[in-house]
Scaffold this motif. Structure first.
Motif, PDB file in Angstrom:
ATOM      1  N   GLN A 178       0.826  -1.203   0.000  1.00 14.61           N
ATOM      2  CA  GLN A 178       0.000   0.000   0.000  1.00 14.61           C
ATOM      3  C   GLN A 178       0.865   1.261   0.000  1.00 14.61           C
ATOM      4  O   GLN A 178       0.525   2.260  -0.643  1.00 14.61           O
ATOM      5  CB  GLN A 178      -0.917  -0.015   1.228  1.00 14.61           C
ATOM      6  N   GLU A 233     -16.996   9.734  12.057  1.00 13.38           N
ATOM      7  CA  GLU A 233     -16.832   9.691  10.605  1.00 13.38           C
ATOM      8  C   GLU A 233     -18.016  10.362   9.900  1.00 13.38           C
ATOM      9  O   GLU A 233     -17.826  11.103   8.914  1.00 13.38           O
ATOM     10  CB  GLU A 233     -16.686   8.240  10.130  1.00 13.38           C
ATOM     11  N   THR A 237     -17.763  13.523   7.457  1.00 18.21           N
ATOM     12  CA  THR A 237     -18.317  13.413   6.113  1.00 18.21           C
ATOM     13  C   THR A 237     -19.306  14.550   5.839  1.00 18.21           C
ATOM     14  O   THR A 237     -19.273  15.179   4.758  1.00 18.21           O
ATOM     15  CB  THR A 237     -19.024  12.062   5.938  1.00 18.21           C
ATOM     16  N   GLU A 247     -15.963  12.782  -2.869  1.00 20.23           N
ATOM     17  CA  GLU A 247     -15.526  11.516  -2.252  1.00 20.23           C
ATOM     18  C   GLU A 247     -15.147  11.704  -0.789  1.00 20.23           C
ATOM     19  O   GLU A 247     -14.156  11.170  -0.293  1.00 20.23           O
ATOM     20  CB  GLU A 247     -14.362  10.908  -3.036  1.00 20.23           C
ATOM     21  N   SER A 248     -15.978  12.473  -0.098  1.00 19.37           N
ATOM     22  CA  SER A 248     -15.708  12.749   1.320  1.00 19.37           C
ATOM     23  C   SER A 248     -15.745  11.470   2.158  1.00 19.37           C
ATOM     24  O   SER A 248     -15.081  11.381   3.190  1.00 19.37           O
ATOM     25  CB  SER A 248     -16.737  13.749   1.851  1.00 19.37           C
ATOM     26  N   TYR A 249     -16.521  10.484   1.718  1.00 16.41           N
ATOM     27  CA  TYR A 249     -16.639   9.241   2.473  1.00 16.41           C
ATOM     28  C   TYR A 249     -15.320   8.477   2.524  1.00 16.41           C
ATOM     29  O   TYR A 249     -15.106   7.631   3.399  1.00 16.41           O
ATOM     30  CB  TYR A 249     -17.739   8.366   1.863  1.00 16.41           C
ATOM     31  N   GLN A 250     -14.403   8.755   1.546  1.00 15.99           N
ATOM     32  CA  GLN A 250     -13.083   8.106   1.568  1.00 15.99           C
ATOM     33  C   GLN A 250     -12.113   8.848   2.485  1.00 15.99           C
ATOM     34  O   GLN A 250     -11.218   8.245   3.078  1.00 15.99           O
ATOM     35  CB  GLN A 250     -12.503   8.040   0.156  1.00 15.99           C
ATOM     36  N   LEU A 251     -12.298  10.161   2.596  1.00 12.71           N
ATOM     37  CA  LEU A 251     -11.379  10.961   3.410  1.00 12.71           C
ATOM     38  C   LEU A 251     -11.729  10.901   4.895  1.00 12.71           C
ATOM     39  O   LEU A 251     -10.836  10.940   5.752  1.00 12.71           O
ATOM     40  CB  LEU A 251     -11.396  12.413   2.942  1.00 12.71           C
ATOM     41  N   ARG A 279      -6.787  16.310   0.233  1.00 12.34           N
ATOM     42  CA  ARG A 279      -6.269  15.076  -0.367  1.00 12.34           C
ATOM     43  C   ARG A 279      -4.773  14.927  -0.063  1.00 12.34           C
ATOM     44  O   ARG A 279      -4.272  13.826   0.141  1.00 12.34           O
ATOM     45  CB  ARG A 279      -6.516  15.082  -1.876  1.00 12.34           C
ATOM     46  N   GLU A 286      -2.052   8.730   5.594  1.00  5.25           N
ATOM     47  CA  GLU A 286      -2.044   7.309   5.264  1.00  5.25           C
ATOM     48  C   GLU A 286      -0.617   6.784   5.159  1.00  5.25           C
ATOM     49  O   GLU A 286      -0.336   5.652   5.577  1.00  5.25           O
ATOM     50  CB  GLU A 286      -2.799   7.083   3.951  1.00  5.25           C
TER      51      GLU A 286
END
Length: 468
Positions: A178, A233, A237, A247-251, A279, A286
């Motif tokens: 990853q 979360e 979101t 794509e706030s659900y990914q951040l 981002r 990450e």
């Protein structure tokens, strides 16, 4: 040296069934010899020239193992015999296989090995053949089974170690894969910056935000329940959606896991278009998380390797002063897979002094006792490791809360080749080996107490070894 009467010989269990003629034969060829306390009767390695039978006093028998004089037995039993006990099978010059010293003013019946061999071959020829075959068969069988026991224990430890190593190794491989993807994305972003497509002031602002985010993530976050984490979360979101971040659900999970609070994110979003900076922050966080995961996984592998070295005492002297707690903890690590469902309680007295011992051999004792305890509680329950000072000895107790040892089994617990496990799951040599190591190699004791609430094995190791 003096003569021995036939009546005195008849009083020894070894000769009580002999005829008068045979007793006279022995009395004519043997003699009585006295020894002072501590005097050697014979020494291991010397030619076995005589059979010795204890008439009065006491004896201690020992063998040299790894340069250490290991006591095999000590007795005051009249009639105990030692020396050239196998002279009848052939070579009377075969060396003594052990040493004997007198533990008190003692008197022995001394019979030349050649005469003992003649006695056996003349009067008991059939017994000679039977005893010789039995001796060789038992010796070979025991050697084979003991070797298999050691190999089985090594296999158990290897399987546990492989299982323990596999988890962090797999985590490190996964995190590395990853991370490679994150680094590739960062290279693309750097290419854009290098082409001059980003305002230097924007770069400076992103770097500042990056440092702030990493600093906040390093502080950690208070523990949250799964419900609380899901609520956080959802809150993040909703915030990002309100500012039009795609794509706030990914951040949101990334920021929540890093412990970034909503108000700080709101300040960033209010400073302009937040999509690019957020981002960038997500990639940074990450990347940090993946590096932490790799560090943790490789740290666990390093800990396991250190435990193996501690367990086997690699690169150290075999006989040295050791901290028993280190060996016990490394054994628990080595058996980690088998103890996954077991609660291990450590009740250590850390003020205990070190003890002069063979560390790798004591670890075999801990392995046998802990492995047996895990079997007794069926993989779920409580295992308690306790150390304390007991007079002049260091006491180690290994306890389980299993059903206890049945009364009919207790007298045979330390017998060689005795086991209550199913065929193929135990040789019956684990506790026998443990006792040999504790008693024979370290001059200590190995006992147990048991009942309906569990079993405790007690190992006592002398802090000062007795002389002689």
């Amino acid at each position: 040296m003096t003569a021995v009467t036939t009546e005195e010989l008849r009083g020894l269990f070894l000769f009580e069934a002999l005829t008068d003629e045979q007793l006279r034969w022995l009395a004519d060829r043997g003699q009585s010899r006295t020894y002072d306390t501590g005097a050697p009767v014979y020494v291991e390695g010397q030619p076995s020239e005589h059979l010795y039978v204890l008439l009065d006093g006491g004896l201690r028998m020992s063998r040299l193992v790894g340069g250490e004089d290991v006591v095999i037995s000590e007795t005051t039993h009249r009639g105990a015999y030692a020396g050239a006990v196998r002279a009848y099978v052939g070579d009377a010059a075969e060396p003594y296989g052990n040493s004997v010293v007198a533990t008190a003013p003692s008197r022995f019946f001394q019979l030349p090995a050649a005469d003992f061999a003649e006695l056996m071959r003349t009067f008991f020829p059939m017994a000679v053949h039977l005893l010789d075959g039995l001796y060789i068969g038992v010796r070979n069988s025991e050697a084979t089974v003991r070797q298999r026991e050691h190999l089985a224990q090594l296999g158990t430890l290897s399987a546990n170690l492989a299982h323990e190593l596999n988890n962090p190794a797999a985590a490190a491989v996964r995190a590395t894969g990853q991370l490679r993807g994150r680094v590739a994305g960062m290279r693309r972003k750097l290419a854009v910056i290098a082409e001059g497509g980003v305002d230097p002031r924007t770069i400076h602002r992103l770097v500042e935000l990056q440092e702030q985010a990493v600093e906040r993530a390093a502080r950690g976050r208070p523990p949250m329940t799964p419900v609380e984490e899901a609520d956080r979360e959802d809150e993040v979101t909703d915030l990002l959606d309100g500012f039009g971040v795609p794509e706030s659900y990914q951040l949101a999970p990334v920021f929540t896991a890093a412990g970034l609070d909503v108000e700080w994110l709101r300040e960033i979003c209010a400073q302009g278009d937040p999509t690019g900076p957020l981002r960038w922050l997500a990639d940074t966080l990450e990347t940090e998380a993946l590096m932490d995961e790799i560090e943790d996984a490789t740290g666990r592998i390093s800990t396991l390797v250190a435990a193996v070295k501690q367990y086997s005492y690699v690169d150290t002297a075999s006989h040295q002063e050791i901290d028993v707690h280190v060996g016990m903890d490394s054994t628990v690590v080595m058996l980690g897979s088998k103890l996954q469902g077991v609660q291990v309680v450590r009740d250590y007295d850390r003020s205990l002094p070190k003890v002069l011992a063979y560390g790798a051999e004591l670890n075999q004792v801990w392995t046998n006792l802990i492995d047996n305890a895990a079997d007794a509680i069926g993989g779920t329950g409580t295992l308690t490791l306790r150390t304390a000072l007991d007079a002049d000895s260091l006491l180690v107790e290994i306890s389980d809360d299993g059903p206890g040892i049945p009364p009919e089994v207790q007298p045979r617990v330390f017998d060689a080749f005795f086991t209550t496990k199913a065929p193929g799951h135990g040789s019956g040599l684990g506790l026998d080996n443990a006792r040999r190591i504790v008693v024979g190699r370290h001059g200590g004791t190995l006992d147990f107490v048991t009942g309906d609430s569990g079993t405790t094995f007690q190992v006592r190791l002398p802090l000062v070894r007795p002389k002689g």
